[in-house]
Design an enzyme around this catalytic site. Structure first.
Site, short mmCIF file in Angstrom:
data_model
loop_
_atom_site.label_atom_id
_atom_site.label_comp_id
_atom_site.label_asym_id
_atom_site.label_seq_id
_atom_site.Cartn_x
_atom_site.Cartn_y
_atom_site.Cartn_z
N LYS A 37 0.84 -1.20 0.00
CA LYS A 37 0.00 0.00 0.00
C LYS A 37 0.87 1.24 0.00
O LYS A 37 1.88 1.28 0.71
CB LYS A 37 -0.87 0.02 1.26
N GLY A 40 3.75 2.99 2.76
CA GLY A 40 4.84 2.16 3.27
C GLY A 40 4.80 1.88 4.75
O GLY A 40 3.75 1.97 5.40
N THR A 41 5.98 1.52 5.27
CA THR A 41 6.12 1.13 6.68
C THR A 41 5.55 2.20 7.61
O THR A 41 4.78 1.91 8.52
CB THR A 41 7.61 0.91 7.02
N GLY A 261 16.34 -3.26 15.47
CA GLY A 261 16.61 -2.38 14.33
C GLY A 261 15.95 -2.88 13.06
O GLY A 261 15.29 -3.93 13.04
N HIS A 434 4.33 32.46 27.23
CA HIS A 434 4.20 31.98 28.62
C HIS A 434 2.74 31.69 28.91
O HIS A 434 1.89 32.46 28.53
CB HIS A 434 4.70 33.08 29.57
#
Length: 457
Positions: A37, A40-41, A261, A434
């Site tokens: 598709k 991808g990943t 990995g 802030h």
């Protein structure tokens, strides 16, 4: 379709589709080949679904800890069917949008398994597509260790994303980004997690100060980990995995996630036959992403370096402009921001203190850490952590490293600072809203510029 396209792109992940979209914007004719598709990943089994799980995990933690904020709520449990439904809906909407973009750009989209059969030709199911340029963008897969078989109770991140239950206990093999993100999710969902990392620290690619503080945060969350020790083996039976480490430690759990990995997806695609230079499966290119062979280029996870979707995307845009003759500036790898979306988050850009000392000399580096305890919004959120700056003495800032809730959203300013080679004084004069966590970045720079207001020297 035209007999010869300007570009044939093999792979429709972040690198491939970015090449295709940008190239068509520049008037080039593009064929995009993808066997699964488009997206991808990253879109389907990576960044997007994991971050959806992490957000569900944050909601679980907020509910569990709500009494701290005076809100009475009870966490009844995690409905994984509901979590997966939410995650899949997010992916589905993005996928539909991406399909629409590909169509709107007039890209010739070819679904099927492509293979490089000549320096200018990709073959898909017997059909040949020829281009003046070919871009290899075939991405990556979940790597395992030699002799470690995936199956049963030993899973990869792809399997982990589709679990229909929360495991009671998990061993995570690998303490990098993927391992720590899943450890974070499962802990929030109520599982007992143990991480095993062979290197001396969790998230070993980060600045050491970040790694050490991250380990303290993990310990505080009840996540066990073994660092500096190697995995020696695993067996499994009907009820558990039995994990052995080289120091003799034995750990039993419901599942083991292998997160060691990602490897380049380049096998049996015809690259070697066409003379494309390879090293351990990776495609070698010059800084302009050219392989040195004919008009063959490569992008994304198959090119050695950071395996990040936004790197692949940026390389794709670069490559389309390069092919179109715009002569874009090459990407500087260290200037790409990196985020680990665990609780707490880690975000960094530029080089670590150790790398900076190696590059410029020990006595040429100055660092500053600003603790989030002094930041109003961080107090409100109940998060701890710090912003660490690394600069060259009397020179620009070369590294910004952060730990704390939501710091991934702050790294945008960090990458501008590093990539534009800003001096602390340049940033100290900018006004930060802030109360925001972004003020912590401003305060760190004020201190580094020699005018700390809320910081303690």
């Amino acid at each position: 379709m035209p007999d010869t396209a300007d570009i044939v792109v093999l792979g429709g992940g972040s690198g491939g589709y970015a090449t295709a979209l940008r190239a068509t914007e520049l008037g080039l004719k593009v064929v995009l080949v993808e066997e699964a598709k488009v997206g991808g990943t990253c879109l389907h089994v990576g960044c997007i679904p994991t971050k959806a799980l992490l957000h569900a995990a944050e909601v679980a933690d907020s509910t569990r800890e709500s009494e701290k904020f005076g809100v009475r709520a009870a966490l009844e449990g995690i409905d994984m069917a509901g979590v997966n439904g939410y995650k899949d809906a997010v992916v589905g909407r993005l996928y539909k949008g991406l399909q629409g973009l590909v169509k709107a750009h007039g890209i010739t989209y070819v679904e099927g398994h492509g293979r490089l059969v000549a320096p200018d030709t990709v073959e898909v199911d017997g059909e040949r597509y020829t281009g003046k340029h070919v871009v290899l963008a075939t991405g990556s897969y979940s790597r395992t260790l030699p002799g470690l078989e995936i199956g049963g109770r030993v899973i990869t991140s792809e399997h982990a994303l589709n679990l229909d239950h929360v495991p009671e206990s998990v061993v995570v093999l690998g303490g990098g980004v993927i391992g720590c993100e899943f450890a974070s999710v499962w802990t929030s969902f109520g599982a007992k997690v143990t991480i095993v990392e062979a290197l001396p620290h969790l998230v070993p690619n980060e600045d050491e100060a970040i790694s050490k503080a991250f380990e303290r945060a993990m310990r505080k969350r009840g996540i066990a980990f073994h660092t500096g020790v190697r995995f020696s083996g695993v067996t499994q039976d009907d009820s558990a995995v039995h994990v052995a480490l080289e120091d003799g430690t034995a750990i039993d759990a419901d599942l083991m996630l292998v997160a060691v990995g990602r490897g380049p997806r380049t096998a049996d695609l015809g690259y070697e036959e066409q003379g494309v230079p390879m090293d351990r499966g990776f495609v070698l290119t010059d800084e302009r992403l050219h392989t040195g062979v004919a008009n063959i280029h490569a992008v994304g996870d198959i090119v050695p370096g950071l395996q990040l979707a936004h790197r692949g995307f940026a390389q794709g845009v670069f490559l389309a402009e390069e092919i179109a003759g715009l002569n874009p500036a090459p990407l500087v790898e260290s200037g790409i921001p990196r985020v680990t979306y665990s609780d707490p988050e880690i975000a960094s850009v530029g080089v670590t203190e150790a790398k900076a000392k190696e590059l410029y000399g020990d006595d040429q580096i100055q660092t500053y850490e600003y603790n989030l305890a002094g930041n109003g919004k961080s107090q409100i959120l109940g998060t701890t952590g710090f912003v660490k700056l690394v600069r060259r003495k009397d020179g620009p800032v070369v590294g910004v490293h952060m730990l704390g809730a939501r710091v991934g959203e702050l790294i945008g300013e960090g990458q501008l600072i590093v990539n534009w080679e800003a001096y602390p004084e340049d940033v100290a004069s900018l006004v930060h809203a802030h109360p925001t966590q972004n003020e912590a970045v401003g305060e760190a720079f004020l201190a580094l510029a020699g005018k700390p207001l809320h910081a303690h020297n």
